[in-house]
Design an enzyme around this catalytic site. Structure first.
Site, PDB file in Angstrom:
ATOM      1  N   GLU A   7       3.972  22.821   4.783  1.00 23.32           N
ATOM      2  CA  GLU A   7       4.405  21.879   3.741  1.00 23.32           C
ATOM      3  C   GLU A   7       3.715  22.167   2.407  1.00 23.32           C
ATOM      4  O   GLU A   7       2.538  22.515   2.359  1.00 23.32           O
ATOM      5  CB  GLU A   7       4.071  20.456   4.185  1.00 23.32           C
ATOM      6  CG  GLU A   7       4.525  19.424   3.186  1.00 23.32           C
ATOM      7  CD  GLU A   7       4.846  18.102   3.852  1.00 23.32           C
ATOM      8  OE1 GLU A   7       5.726  18.087   4.732  1.00 23.32           O
ATOM      9  OE2 GLU A   7       4.209  17.110   3.494  1.00 23.32           O
TER      10      GLU A   7
ATOM     11  N   ARG B 210      13.775   7.377   2.524  1.00 22.55           N
ATOM     12  CA  ARG B 210      13.846   6.244   1.609  1.00 22.55           C
ATOM     13  C   ARG B 210      12.742   6.333   0.569  1.00 22.55           C
ATOM     14  O   ARG B 210      12.939   6.055  -0.600  1.00 22.55           O
ATOM     15  CB  ARG B 210      13.710   4.920   2.375  1.00 22.55           C
ATOM     16  CG  ARG B 210      13.929   3.704   1.484  1.00 22.55           C
ATOM     17  CD  ARG B 210      13.375   2.445   2.103  1.00 22.55           C
ATOM     18  NE  ARG B 210      11.919   2.508   2.215  1.00 22.55           N
ATOM     19  CZ  ARG B 210      11.184   1.610   2.845  1.00 22.55           C
ATOM     20  NH1 ARG B 210      11.760   0.580   3.436  1.00 22.55           N
ATOM     21  NH2 ARG B 210       9.866   1.734   2.900  1.00 22.55           N
TER      22      ARG B 210
HETATM   23  P1  FAD Z   1      13.812   4.405   6.535  1.00 20.38           P
HETATM   24  O1  FAD Z   1      14.329   5.293   7.604  1.00 20.38           O
HETATM   25  O2  FAD Z   1      14.797   3.755   5.634  1.00 20.38           O
HETATM   26  O3  FAD Z   1      12.900   3.301   7.257  1.00 20.38           O
HETATM   27  C1  FAD Z   1      11.989   2.504   6.496  1.00 20.38           C
HETATM   28  C2  FAD Z   1      11.800   1.170   7.197  1.00 20.38           C
HETATM   29  O4  FAD Z   1      13.023   0.427   7.139  1.00 20.38           O
HETATM   30  C3  FAD Z   1      11.467   1.291   8.689  1.00 20.38           C
HETATM   31  O5  FAD Z   1      10.580   0.254   9.025  1.00 20.38           O
HETATM   32  C4  FAD Z   1      12.821   1.079   9.382  1.00 20.38           C
HETATM   33  O6  FAD Z   1      12.681   0.568  10.691  1.00 20.38           O
HETATM   34  C5  FAD Z   1      13.459   0.083   8.437  1.00 20.38           C
HETATM   35  N1  FAD Z   1      14.941   0.132   8.434  1.00 20.38           N
HETATM   36  C6  FAD Z   1      15.703   1.246   8.428  1.00 20.38           C
HETATM   37  N2  FAD Z   1      17.017   0.893   8.452  1.00 20.38           N
HETATM   38  C7  FAD Z   1      17.065  -0.456   8.470  1.00 20.38           C
HETATM   39  C8  FAD Z   1      18.115  -1.426   8.502  1.00 20.38           C
HETATM   40  N3  FAD Z   1      19.411  -1.055   8.537  1.00 20.38           N
HETATM   41  N4  FAD Z   1      17.786  -2.752   8.496  1.00 20.38           N
HETATM   42  C9  FAD Z   1      16.486  -3.150   8.465  1.00 20.38           C
HETATM   43  N5  FAD Z   1      15.447  -2.273   8.450  1.00 20.38           N
HETATM   44  C10 FAD Z   1      15.735  -0.953   8.447  1.00 20.38           C
HETATM   45  N6  FAD Z   1       7.495   9.965   0.902  1.00 20.38           N
HETATM   46  C11 FAD Z   1       7.723  10.456  -0.339  1.00 20.38           C
HETATM   47  O7  FAD Z   1       7.643   9.703  -1.332  1.00 20.38           O
HETATM   48  N7  FAD Z   1       8.018  11.790  -0.534  1.00 20.38           N
HETATM   49  C12 FAD Z   1       8.099  12.671   0.479  1.00 20.38           C
HETATM   50  O8  FAD Z   1       8.349  13.861   0.262  1.00 20.38           O
HETATM   51  C13 FAD Z   1       7.879  12.183   1.801  1.00 20.38           C
HETATM   52  N8  FAD Z   1       7.966  13.010   2.876  1.00 20.38           N
HETATM   53  C14 FAD Z   1       7.814  12.503   4.141  1.00 20.38           C
HETATM   54  C15 FAD Z   1       7.969  13.351   5.242  1.00 20.38           C
HETATM   55  C16 FAD Z   1       7.796  12.870   6.541  1.00 20.38           C
HETATM   56  C17 FAD Z   1       7.985  13.804   7.714  1.00 20.38           C
HETATM   57  C18 FAD Z   1       7.456  11.503   6.740  1.00 20.38           C
HETATM   58  C19 FAD Z   1       7.241  10.997   8.147  1.00 20.38           C
HETATM   59  C20 FAD Z   1       7.304  10.648   5.665  1.00 20.38           C
HETATM   60  C21 FAD Z   1       7.493  11.127   4.358  1.00 20.38           C
HETATM   61  N9  FAD Z   1       7.373  10.286   3.235  1.00 20.38           N
HETATM   62  C22 FAD Z   1       7.576  10.786   1.968  1.00 20.38           C
HETATM   63  C23 FAD Z   1       7.027   8.871   3.411  1.00 20.38           C
HETATM   64  C24 FAD Z   1       8.300   7.961   3.549  1.00 20.38           C
HETATM   65  O9  FAD Z   1       9.049   8.018   2.366  1.00 20.38           O
HETATM   66  C25 FAD Z   1       7.830   6.535   3.837  1.00 20.38           C
HETATM   67  O10 FAD Z   1       7.229   6.467   5.107  1.00 20.38           O
HETATM   68  C26 FAD Z   1       8.866   5.416   3.645  1.00 20.38           C
HETATM   69  O11 FAD Z   1       8.173   4.168   3.706  1.00 20.38           O
HETATM   70  C27 FAD Z   1       9.968   5.364   4.707  1.00 20.38           C
HETATM   71  O12 FAD Z   1      10.893   6.355   4.550  1.00 20.38           O
HETATM   72  P2  FAD Z   1      12.029   6.584   5.673  1.00 20.38           P
HETATM   73  O13 FAD Z   1      12.919   7.632   5.186  1.00 20.38           O
HETATM   74  O14 FAD Z   1      11.410   6.757   6.994  1.00 20.38           O
HETATM   75  O15 FAD Z   1      12.768   5.151   5.583  1.00 20.38           O
END
Ligand code: FAD
Length: 289
Positions: free
Chosen positions: A17, A106
């Protein structure tokens, strides 16, 4: 190359990464980091997007640089701090530069912000569905073996994870974890929910004491006593802590591969030296390139 071509095989893959610079003036130095990391021949390299206070301006630029080394790039793309129009413009930029792989996230919700505004995505699943509609990309998403901090239960989080997969997410990369049993339990539970896309295990080499405090406060990760003992014993000795952190990450990776988890992503944090030492430790286990 679409990453699923690699991730759907039994071949062991280890990826690295990078995070992009905050200012354009730093771009040349970062290109040197890309070259140093590429020389290690990881299976692919991911480039973060605005993570931990960083910028999102140079993610595509750095992903292009990765692909110049004939290594597939995985460009992260977050949406919580952007409008749908901004996200669409980044998707167009990726398309124009033939970057095929996107990790759709997200992002963390900005503090004191009204979220979501009408022109924003609420969840990564909505972003994934739109990326799929806007181009022929290979789309990945994030998953959380200990549960996402906002989720009430791991099962609720898994239901939302299934929505991401149903929306078009073809593989998952995990949040870091320091006890492999947490991942094995998670993978079992995910399968029972019908989540059967490849899961890439995220491993963070912790090589200094400050890092572990930051990680726990940001993600609430469980730190096992075996790891805490290392930090207690070597935390004040930087060289010893670095060596112990590399050994711990190596040990985790060997155990994962031995138990059939063939895809590992190292959170290398722009440190090719640390990635290189881990890969040297695995020279007979992971055949590079
Ligand atoms: P989601 O999948 O949308 O989930 C977020 C929360 O919402 C979870 O608690 C989920 O259960 C809940 N949720 C999802 N769908 C629903 C629904 N329909 N109704 C109610 N609740 C729901 N951050 C950055 O800023 N830049 C990066 O480059 C970055 N890279 C990352 C790479 C990896 C491998 C990981 C694990 C994390 C990374 N992050 C990054 C951090 C990430 O953006 C955060 O953890 C963020 O809070 C959640 O993103 P997500 O895409 O998992 O969100």
């Amino acid at each position: 190359m679409r990453l699923t071509e690699l991730l759907k095989t039994d071949q062991v893959t280890i990826s690295c990464e990078l995070f992009p610079p905050k200012q354009g003036a730093q771009l040349e130095n970062y290109k040197k980091t890309v070259a140093d990391m590429a020389a290690l021949k990881p299976a692919y390299m991911s480039v973060t997007y605005g993570a931990t206070g960083g910028t999102s301006d140079y993610t595509v630029e750095l992903a292009k640089e990765v692909e110049k080394h004939q290594i597939p790039a995985l460009a992260h793309l977050t949406c919580a701090s952007s409008t749908k129009e901004k996200v669409a413009s980044v998707i167009e930029e990726l398309k124009a530069n033939k970057i095929e792989n996107i990790l759709a996230l997200r992002g963390d919700i900005p503090e004191n912000a009204d979220f979501p505004l009408p022109n924003q995505y609420r969840h990564a699943s909505e972003l994934i569905a739109d990326i799929k509609a806007q181009g022929d990309f290979c789309i990945g998403g994030a998953c959380y073996p200990e549960g996402h901090p906002e989720a009430d239960t791991i099962f609720q989080d898994l239901d939302h994870l299934k929505e991401k997969v149903d929306a078009g997410c073809e593989f998952l990369t995990t949040q870091m974890f320091f006890d492999n049993h947490i991942l094995y339990n998670f993978m079992y539970k995910a399968l029972t929910k019908g989540i059967d896309v490849p899961v890439v295990a995220g491993i963070m080499p912790v090589t200094n004491k400050a890092q572990i405090k930051r990680i726990v406060s940001l993600s609430g990760n469980m730190v096992p006593p075996r790891f805490l003992a290392i930090v207690d014993r070597f935390g004040e000795n930087p060289a010893a802590m670095r060596q112990a952190g590399i050994a711990y990450a190596t040990d985790q990776i060997i155990d994962l591969i031995a138990n059939g988890v063939n895809h590992v992503h190292i959170y290398t944090m722009n440190k090719p030296d640390i990635a290189g030492e881990i890969l040297d430790n695995l020279s007979e286990i992971y055949v590079r390139g």
